[in-house]
Design a protein around this motif. Structure first.
Motif, mmCIF file in Angstrom:
data_model
loop_
_atom_site.group_PDB
_atom_site.id
_atom_site.type_symbol
_atom_site.label_atom_id
_atom_site.label_comp_id
_atom_site.label_asym_id
_atom_site.label_seq_id
_atom_site.Cartn_x
_atom_site.Cartn_y
_atom_site.Cartn_z
ATOM 1 N N GLU A 88 0.835 -1.210 0.000
ATOM 2 C CA GLU A 88 0.000 0.000 0.000
ATOM 3 C C GLU A 88 0.867 1.256 0.000
ATOM 4 O O GLU A 88 0.543 2.230 -0.661
ATOM 5 C CB GLU A 88 -0.930 0.023 1.221
ATOM 6 C CG GLU A 88 -2.215 -0.775 1.026
ATOM 7 C CD GLU A 88 -2.955 -0.452 -0.277
ATOM 8 O OE1 GLU A 88 -3.196 0.738 -0.568
ATOM 9 O OE2 GLU A 88 -3.285 -1.393 -1.012
ATOM 10 N N SER A 89 1.986 1.221 0.746
ATOM 11 C CA SER A 89 2.826 2.414 0.859
ATOM 12 C C SER A 89 3.366 2.822 -0.513
ATOM 13 O O SER A 89 3.416 4.005 -0.848
ATOM 14 C CB SER A 89 3.980 2.171 1.829
ATOM 15 O OG SER A 89 4.788 1.093 1.366
ATOM 16 N N GLU A 92 0.529 4.328 -2.524
ATOM 17 C CA GLU A 92 0.264 5.704 -2.066
ATOM 18 C C GLU A 92 1.297 6.663 -2.650
ATOM 19 O O GLU A 92 0.973 7.757 -3.087
ATOM 20 C CB GLU A 92 0.291 5.782 -0.532
ATOM 21 C CG GLU A 92 -0.911 5.123 0.140
ATOM 22 C CD GLU A 92 -2.250 5.593 -0.421
ATOM 23 O OE1 GLU A 92 -2.460 6.825 -0.548
ATOM 24 O OE2 GLU A 92 -3.102 4.739 -0.738
#
Length: 121
Positions: A88-89, A92
C-alpha cells in the motif's frame, strides 16, 4: 485516431509482451528502458498514456511520474504503474506522484488492454 502508449520497463521481454497486447488492440507503442529514456521521449510528440514499471535503473517509475507531471504538455496524461510492488505504501507514493492506476505483475494482457482502454478514453 490511433492512440499512442509508451511502455517504460527495464525488462525487454516484458516490454515485448505489453507491446504485443497493445498493438494487437490497435494502439501505437513506443518503448523506453528507464525513466530517463522515457522523459527524453516526452518531447512534444503525442503520447496518450504511459505504462510504467516502478523499479528501474537510472530513474525509477515514481521519479519518472513526478518529472513527467511537471511538463505542461503531459500534465494530465494518465500513467499506469505495472509492477511487482503490491505494498500500500508504494501505491500511495505512486498516487501522490500522479499515477492514475496500479497493476501488479504477473498480469493478464486482456486486463491490461482493458485498463489502458479505460484510461485512454
Amino acid at each position: 485516431m490511433t492512440k499512442t502508449v509508451m511502455i517504460v520497463d527495464d525488462s525487454a521481454s516484458l516490454r515485448q509482451v505489453v507491446k504485443m497486447a497493445l498493438t494487437g488492440a490497435g494502439y501505437n507503442v513506443i518503448e523506453a528502458g528507464d525513466g530517463k529514456a522515457a522523459l527524453a521521449l516526452l518531447d512534444g510528440r503525442q503520447v496518450n498514456m504511459v505504462v510504467c514499471d516502478v523499479n528501474m535503473p537510472n530513474m525509477n517509475g515514481i521519479e519518472f511520474v513526478k518529472e513527467a507531471k511537471k511538463l505542461a504538455a503531459y500534465k494530465f496524461m494518465p500513467i499506469l504503474m505495472l509492477t511487482t510492488e503490491s505494498q500500500e505504501s508504494k501505491k500511495e507514493e505512486g498516487k501522490a506522484a500522479g499515477a492514475k492506476a496500479w497493476m501488479v505483475k504477473p498480469f493478464s494482457p486482456t486486463q491490461l488492454v482493458s485498463a489502458v482502454g479505460k484510461l485512454c478514453a
